[in-house]
Write an enzyme that holds these catalytic residues in place. Structure first.
Site, PDB file in Angstrom:
ATOM      1  N   ASP A  78       0.832  -1.213   0.000  1.00  0.00           N
ATOM      2  CA  ASP A  78       0.000   0.000   0.000  1.00  0.00           C
ATOM      3  C   ASP A  78       0.866   1.262   0.000  1.00  0.00           C
ATOM      4  O   ASP A  78       2.054   1.219   0.330  1.00  0.00           O
ATOM      5  CB  ASP A  78      -0.950   0.012   1.208  1.00  0.00           C
ATOM      6  CG  ASP A  78      -0.221   0.027   2.544  1.00  0.00           C
ATOM      7  OD1 ASP A  78       0.805  -0.672   2.675  1.00  0.00           O
ATOM      8  OD2 ASP A  78      -0.662   0.750   3.464  1.00  0.00           O
ATOM      9  N   GLU A 138       0.181  -1.220   5.615  1.00  0.00           N
ATOM     10  CA  GLU A 138       1.303  -0.787   6.462  1.00  0.00           C
ATOM     11  C   GLU A 138       1.156   0.665   6.859  1.00  0.00           C
ATOM     12  O   GLU A 138       1.394   1.046   8.000  1.00  0.00           O
ATOM     13  CB  GLU A 138       2.623  -0.998   5.711  1.00  0.00           C
ATOM     14  CG  GLU A 138       3.867  -0.789   6.562  1.00  0.00           C
ATOM     15  CD  GLU A 138       4.398   0.645   6.585  1.00  0.00           C
ATOM     16  OE1 GLU A 138       5.296   0.931   7.385  1.00  0.00           O
ATOM     17  OE2 GLU A 138       3.897   1.497   5.794  1.00  0.00           O
TER      18      GLU A 138
END
Ligand SMILES: [Zn+2]
Length: 377
Positions: A78, A138
């Site tokens: 991400d 994350e």
């Protein structure tokens, strides 16, 4: 495919944390399968019911209950959001030896380098198993990595966690903790203070105590960090409704970054003691604490084989990071973890983030050689 072409394809897939990462995981799964890796998806629904997937690719062993690998290369799929005015956020753009795009620095450059290294290594005969771990979410609290750690899915002996460190191996990191504090008072007309209890006065006294706690925390140092102690911040304070109303509520947002080795709950204990002290002074003092986050730091020994190997291969001495990383979860899984990647953390997360091409190519060499030394020789 060159590492630069791979990075362009990764950047072209929008994987902002709020969206599903299924598309980028499908891409990575296909590349890993083609390179002879076995793959497994670990899906979950996030808080907004969006499908997220952690992906593990393995070579040299099979998926089993007590999965052990020699080395894991770990990258989060991400990215942080991008400004809509950044027209080329999803189009990797080269200028003056740098590659620009959302995630180019944090952390798709590492993923592209890890994939490229894995494809080179795929030709070799592995003596010890290698894993690629691609995580979700994350940037919004290490959520994907925490799920892997809680489930105990995989136990790497060594882990290289990809974050922009300008190719410097980082062997320790501070933790990250948050708490919301609510002080409750009693509203009344400000002309008659005896009829109410001011939550703002109560909050202010607690803020004073927190400042004292911040000073106290300076007494416990870890010399590898700068600053060397647990830092604490009251970043937000909100309270009251009007100038002539005794404030009924006051909210504080408290953040602290514990040095490794210090319990994340240490600050909460000091806070509880401060609240008790205030209650004894003023029996009407009412305060609730919501400990929203308590991420531990991590530390890998300076003489760890992985640290010395990455120091040798990069030519850079080991350092420490002040920001939170998935190295903490890899440590929980039993790994000696090091954070390392191309690009500079100071340009990450901003419009126009970039990775220098020479660093990206060096990273491929470093990851390939590190994998050979640990898993092939
Ligand atoms: Zn990152």
């Amino acid at each position: 495919m060159t590492v630069q072409e791979t990075l362009a394809q990764l950047v072209a897939i929008d994987s902002v944390s709020s969206r599903s990462n299924v598309e980028i995981v499908d891409y990575l799964a296909e590349r890993c399968t083609a390179a002879g890796f076995g793959i497994k998806r670990f899906p979950y629904a996030d808080d907004n019911d969006v499908r997220k997937v952690n992906l593990i690719a393995l070579k040299g062993t099979d998926f089993s209950d007590s999965l052990r690998v020699e080395l894991a290369l770990v990258g989060h799929t991400d990215t942080v959001p991008y400004d809509v005015r950044w027209a080329e956020a999803l189009k990797l753009t080269e200028d003056d030896g740098k590659l620009y795009g959302r995630g180019a620095c944090d952390t798709k450059a590492f993923i592209a380098a890890a994939l490229t290294a894995a494809e080179i290594i795929a030709e070799d005969k592995l003596r010890k198993p290698l894993a690629l771990i691609f995580t979700a979410d994350e940037e919004i609290g290490l959520i994907g990595a925490k799920r892997l750690a809680e489930a105990g899915i995989i136990h790497p002996r060594f882990a290289i966690v990809g974050e922009p460190t300008s190719l410097r191996p980082m062997r320790a990191g501070k933790g990250y903790c948050l708490a919301e504090i609510l002080i409750k008072g009693r509203e009344a007309h400000s002309a008659y203070p005896a009829l109410g209890t001011s939550a703002v006065f109560g909050g202010a006294r607690l803020v004073n105590e927190l400042e004292r706690i911040a000073e106290q925390l300076k007494g416990h140092v870890h010399p590898a960090f700068d600053p060397s102690y647990t830092t604490l911040n009251v970043g937000l304070i909100r309270g009251g409704t009007a100038k002539n109303v005794i404030a009924g509520e006051c909210r504080l947002t408290l953040e602290w970054r514990p040095i490794p080795g210090q319990e994340p709950g240490r600050v909460l204990e000091l806070l509880s003691a401060a609240i008790e002290k205030e209650k004894q002074r003023n029996p009407e003092f009412v305060c609730e604490v919501d400990a929203a986050r308590a991420d531990e730091g991590f530390e890998t020994a300076l003489d760890s084989q992985l640290v010395t190997l990455l120091e040798e291969l990069s030519g850079n001495s080991a350092g420490t990071v002040a920001f939170g990383t998935e190295a903490a979860q890899m440590t929980q899984l039993g790994a000696e973890a090091v954070v390392m990647g191309s690009g500079d953390i100071r340009v990450a997360h901003r419009t126009g983030e970039y990775v220098p091409i020479d660093q990206l190519q060096r990273l491929v060499e470093i990851l390939t050689e590190a994998t050979r030394r640990l898993c092939v020789e």
